[in-house]
Structures are given as C-alpha cells and as structure tokens.
Design a protein around this motif. Structure first.
Motif, short mmCIF file in Angstrom:
data_model
loop_
_atom_site.label_atom_id
_atom_site.label_comp_id
_atom_site.label_asym_id
_atom_site.label_seq_id
_atom_site.Cartn_x
_atom_site.Cartn_y
_atom_site.Cartn_z
N LEU A 4 0.95 -1.19 -0.01
CA LEU A 4 -0.52 0.36 0.16
C LEU A 4 1.25 0.86 -0.39
N CYS A 22 -5.32 6.04 -1.24
CA CYS A 22 -3.98 4.42 -1.07
C CYS A 22 -4.46 3.88 -1.86
N SER A 31 -10.91 -8.94 -0.92
CA SER A 31 -10.99 -6.96 -1.03
C SER A 31 -11.69 -6.74 0.37
N SER A 33 -12.35 -5.07 4.56
CA SER A 33 -12.89 -3.68 5.44
C SER A 33 -11.22 -2.69 4.96
N MET A 34 -11.06 -0.93 5.95
CA MET A 34 -9.82 -0.71 4.69
C MET A 34 -10.70 0.74 5.90
N ARG A 71 -13.74 4.09 -1.92
CA ARG A 71 -13.33 3.63 -2.95
C ARG A 71 -13.12 3.10 -4.49
N ASN A 76 -8.44 -0.61 -7.37
CA ASN A 76 -7.31 -0.84 -6.11
C ASN A 76 -7.33 0.81 -5.49
N VAL A 78 -8.11 3.47 -2.24
CA VAL A 78 -8.71 3.87 -1.42
C VAL A 78 -8.49 5.78 -1.55
N CYS A 95 -3.13 3.93 5.93
CA CYS A 95 -4.17 3.52 5.39
C CYS A 95 -4.15 2.04 5.90
N ASN A 96 -5.10 1.78 6.13
CA ASN A 96 -5.18 0.32 6.56
C ASN A 96 -6.51 -1.14 5.93
N TRP A 97 -5.77 -1.73 5.32
CA TRP A 97 -6.86 -2.46 4.04
C TRP A 97 -6.53 -3.69 4.10
N LEU A 99 -6.47 -6.85 2.91
CA LEU A 99 -6.73 -7.61 1.73
C LEU A 99 -5.64 -9.31 1.40
#
Length: 115
Positions: A4, A22, A31, A33-34, A71, A76, A78, A95-97, A99
């Motif tokens: 990311l 992001c 994919s 939660s983000m 998003r 891909n 955010v 950002c935290n995703w 995946l």
C-alpha cells in the motif's frame, strides 16, 4: 506481495482541502475492510474513518461532516477527501486495508495544516 502506498499529503492552510489516496499493488484476489488512521505529533495513532466490507462508511466524531472515505475497486485505490482542515488535523495519515485475508498498512503521508 501486496503493498500500500499513500499519496496526496502536503501543506495546506486552515480551511483548505486535500485528497489522500491509498493505492494497493500486487496480486489481489480479496478486498475487505479498509480504514484511515492518523498520528499527530506527540499523539498516539487514532482511527479516522473506515469502510467495512459490504458496509457503509463511518467516521470519528472529530472528522464527521468534513472527511469522506471512498474506494475505487477497479483501481484498487482508497481515498480520503478532507475538507475544512484545521491545525488539529496535522498528522501522518495511514491507510489500513484487509487484502487477501491479511491486514496491510501503508508507510503514511504527512498532512500539515497551518493556521
């Protein structure tokens, strides 16, 4: 390997706007939660906004009405649209995703809001 990378940070005057991005790279087949988090100078990292898998966005009270998370699945990517910025929003934004069944973090992008 999934990575990311955040972008879009910078210096802005109070009342201004920024849009953070992001982008996820690598082979992505799932994919979920983000979220966006931030860490201000001398502060702990805090959650800012999130979008659970299949759910709507939610926001910390401090940014509600000013920030918008979105998003683009095709890219891909955010986004975090930040309006009416104030000096208290100064922080490194991450950002935290989730995946491929694993949570990833980006290296962060600096946002500085001058008064």
């Amino acid at each position: 390997q999934v990575q990311l990378v955040e972008s879009g940070g910078g210096l802005v005057q109070a009342g201004g706007s920024l849009r953070l991005s992001c982008a996820a790279s690598g082979t992505i087949f799932s994919s979920k939660s983000m979220a966006w988090h931030r860490q201000g100078p001398g502060k702990e990292r805090e959650w800012v906004a999130g979008m659970p898998a299949g759910g709507g966005p939610n926001y910390a009270d401090s940014v509600k009405g000013r920030f918008t998370i979105s998003r683009d699945n095709a890219k891909n990517t955010v986004y975090l649209q930040m309006n009416s910025l104030n000096p208290e929003d100064t922080a490194v934004y991450y950002c935290n995703w989730v995946l491929n069944g694993r949570a990833y973090w980006g290296p962060g992008t600096q946002v500085t809001v001058s008064s």
